[in-house]
Motif scaffolding. Structure first.
Motif, PDB file in Angstrom:
ATOM      1  N   ARG A   1      -9.559 -15.286-106.245  1.00  0.00           N
ATOM      2  CA  ARG A   1      -9.466 -14.886-104.833  1.00  0.00           C
ATOM      3  C   ARG A   1      -9.462 -16.087-103.886  1.00  0.00           C
ATOM      4  O   ARG A   1      -9.130 -15.947-102.721  1.00  0.00           O
ATOM      5  CB  ARG A   1     -10.638 -13.974-104.469  1.00  0.00           C
ATOM      6  CG  ARG A   1     -10.551 -12.611-105.083  1.00  0.00           C
ATOM      7  CD  ARG A   1     -11.746 -11.778-104.674  1.00  0.00           C
ATOM      8  NE  ARG A   1     -11.677 -10.449-105.261  1.00  0.00           N
ATOM      9  CZ  ARG A   1     -12.731  -9.684-105.484  1.00  0.00           C
ATOM     10  NH1 ARG A   1     -13.949 -10.106-105.149  1.00  0.00           N
ATOM     11  NH2 ARG A   1     -12.588  -8.501-106.028  1.00  0.00           N
ATOM     12  N   GLY A   2      -9.924 -17.239-104.371  1.00  0.00           N
ATOM     13  CA  GLY A   2     -10.056 -18.396-103.493  1.00  0.00           C
ATOM     14  C   GLY A   2     -11.259 -18.268-102.574  1.00  0.00           C
ATOM     15  O   GLY A   2     -11.243 -18.722-101.431  1.00  0.00           O
ATOM     16  N   ASP A   3     -12.329 -17.658-103.074  1.00  0.00           N
ATOM     17  CA  ASP A   3     -13.545 -17.441-102.290  1.00  0.00           C
ATOM     18  C   ASP A   3     -14.088 -18.779-101.767  1.00  0.00           C
ATOM     19  O   ASP A   3     -14.037 -19.793-102.465  1.00  0.00           O
ATOM     20  CB  ASP A   3     -14.599 -16.771-103.197  1.00  0.00           C
ATOM     21  CG  ASP A   3     -15.786 -16.278-102.420  1.00  0.00           C
ATOM     22  OD1 ASP A   3     -15.742 -15.131-101.942  1.00  0.00           O
ATOM     23  OD2 ASP A   3     -16.763 -17.054-102.287  1.00  0.00           O
ATOM     24  N   PRO A   4     -14.609 -18.805-100.542  1.00  0.00           N
ATOM     25  CA  PRO A   4     -15.132 -20.057 -99.976  1.00  0.00           C
ATOM     26  C   PRO A   4     -16.288 -20.665-100.769  1.00  0.00           C
ATOM     27  O   PRO A   4     -16.570 -21.854-100.637  1.00  0.00           O
ATOM     28  CB  PRO A   4     -15.593 -19.678 -98.570  1.00  0.00           C
ATOM     29  CG  PRO A   4     -15.132 -18.298 -98.311  1.00  0.00           C
ATOM     30  CD  PRO A   4     -14.665 -17.701 -99.596  1.00  0.00           C
ATOM     31  N   SER A   5     -16.944 -19.877-101.615  1.00  0.00           N
ATOM     32  CA  SER A   5     -18.095 -20.388-102.365  1.00  0.00           C
ATOM     33  C   SER A   5     -17.703 -21.183-103.617  1.00  0.00           C
ATOM     34  O   SER A   5     -18.568 -21.779-104.247  1.00  0.00           O
ATOM     35  CB  SER A   5     -19.003 -19.224-102.777  1.00  0.00           C
ATOM     36  OG  SER A   5     -18.353 -18.409-103.753  1.00  0.00           O
ATOM     37  N   ILE A   6     -16.420 -21.199-103.982  1.00  0.00           N
ATOM     38  CA  ILE A   6     -16.019 -21.872-105.222  1.00  0.00           C
ATOM     39  C   ILE A   6     -16.017 -23.388-105.067  1.00  0.00           C
ATOM     40  O   ILE A   6     -15.916 -23.923-103.968  1.00  0.00           O
ATOM     41  CB  ILE A   6     -14.628 -21.408-105.718  1.00  0.00           C
ATOM     42  CG1 ILE A   6     -13.526 -21.805-104.723  1.00  0.00           C
ATOM     43  CG2 ILE A   6     -14.629 -19.918-106.035  1.00  0.00           C
ATOM     44  CD1 ILE A   6     -12.104 -21.564-105.219  1.00  0.00           C
TER      45      ILE A   6
END
Length: 147
Positions: A111-116
């Motif tokens: 998803r490209g989550d900001p937490s990665i």
């Protein structure tokens, strides 16, 4: 000028070809994985491997044996054991936490989550569609069976 029977036969062949082509649907390239059925139906692990991991992820320099910078090999026969219940290299989360897609690092990376840490996967795109990511999430939600 063709005879009447020859012309009728040509028209019948053309009509049959049109019907065959209409029934074929769209053809996807190896880099364009199929989408799960409408409604977010879970992929099987075999579908994920054949339609996503093998053609999109398990490439030289990415997630192929001997060249994976993160140690995550997604080649057939190795991917399941490297994913399910296995901790992510750059996160305290498991790569795949059976029953918990939101707690599975693979979903956050897709998803490209900001937490990665690092980049969204597949690196540089094209990215999986929301329906494809949901198909993987549904497989995880179903317990991530090796099917």
């Amino acid at each position: 000028m063709p005879s009447r029977p020859a012309r009728s036969q040509s028209l019948a062949v053309a009509a049959a070809l049109l019907l065959l082509l209409a029934g074929c649907g769209t053809v996807k390239s190896p880099t364009e994985p199929a989408s799960p059925a409408p409604g977010g139906t879970a992929f099987t692990f075999s579908q994920i491997q054949a339609q996503i991991f093998t053609p999109v992820c398990a490439k030289s320099g990415c997630h192929a044996a001997g060249s994976s910078p993160s140690g995550l090999v997604l080649d057939a026969g190795q991917s399941y054991g490297n994913l399910v219940g296995h901790p992510a290299a750059e996160s305290p989360l498991d790569r795949v936490a059976p029953g918990n897609p939101e707690g599975s690092y693979i979903i956050l990376k897709l998803r490209g989550d900001p937490s990665i840490t690092g980049e969204r996967m597949p690196l540089g795109g094209p990215y999986l569609t929301p329906a494809q990511i949901e198909g993987i999430a549904a497989w995880i939600r179903a317990g991530a069976p090796n099917n």
